[in-house]
Design an enzyme around this catalytic site. Structure first.
Site, mmCIF file in Angstrom:
data_model
loop_
_atom_site.group_PDB
_atom_site.id
_atom_site.type_symbol
_atom_site.label_atom_id
_atom_site.label_comp_id
_atom_site.label_asym_id
_atom_site.label_seq_id
_atom_site.Cartn_x
_atom_site.Cartn_y
_atom_site.Cartn_z
ATOM 1 N N CYS A 66 4.179 -5.040 2.212
ATOM 2 C CA CYS A 66 3.465 -6.356 1.418
ATOM 3 C C CYS A 66 3.321 -5.456 -0.038
ATOM 4 O O CYS A 66 4.328 -4.833 -0.273
ATOM 5 C CB CYS A 66 2.067 -6.300 2.321
ATOM 6 S SG CYS A 66 0.987 -4.910 2.087
ATOM 7 N N ARG A 67 2.189 -5.843 -0.531
ATOM 8 C CA ARG A 67 2.164 -5.324 -2.037
ATOM 9 C C ARG A 67 1.835 -3.703 -2.019
ATOM 10 O O ARG A 67 2.524 -3.270 -2.898
ATOM 11 C CB ARG A 67 0.991 -6.211 -2.715
ATOM 12 C CG ARG A 67 0.924 -5.749 -4.293
ATOM 13 C CD ARG A 67 -0.066 -6.679 -4.932
ATOM 14 N NE ARG A 67 -1.222 -6.372 -4.640
ATOM 15 C CZ ARG A 67 -2.337 -5.455 -4.826
ATOM 16 N NH1 ARG A 67 -1.504 -4.759 -5.940
ATOM 17 N NH2 ARG A 67 -3.370 -5.235 -4.442
#
Length: 104
Positions: A66-67
């Site tokens: 993810c980020r």
């Protein structure tokens, strides 16, 4: 789930013929760039996320990002609960990724 550093994740992925790269970020985040060959399924979609991942082959090895690494850790935990044997979380997420990226 195994937590892998950027280097471990990249190295293991490069030699894994059963790898599926799973990007659990939002569409807006993906528009800023993504790791090539990754499949995007937004974890924020709740049941729809579960429905989509259940279509994937449980015998494969899942490299999840993810980020920042938090949502992907949650995604790995969900995959583990659903019976996926091998899930790998990218520590630091896409923010710290220094490998190849792509944009549409």
């Amino acid at each position: 789930m195994k937590e892998l550093s950027q280097e471990e994740w990249s190295k293991q992925l490069s030699t894994d013929n059963d790898a599926i790269i799973l990007d659990v970020r939002t569409e807006e985040e993906v528009e800023e760039g993504y790791i090539p060959e990754s499949k995007n399924i937004d974890i924020y979609k709740g049941q729809e996320f579960i429905d989509e991942v259940e279509k994937l082959d449980k015998s494969k090895n899942f490299y999840v990002y993810c980020r920042s690494g938090k949502r992907s850790a949650q995604a790995c935990a969900i995959l583990d609960q659903l019976g996926y044997a091998n899930t790998y979380n990218l520590q630091g997420g896409f923010m710290e990724w220094d490998g190849e990226t792509a944009q549409d």
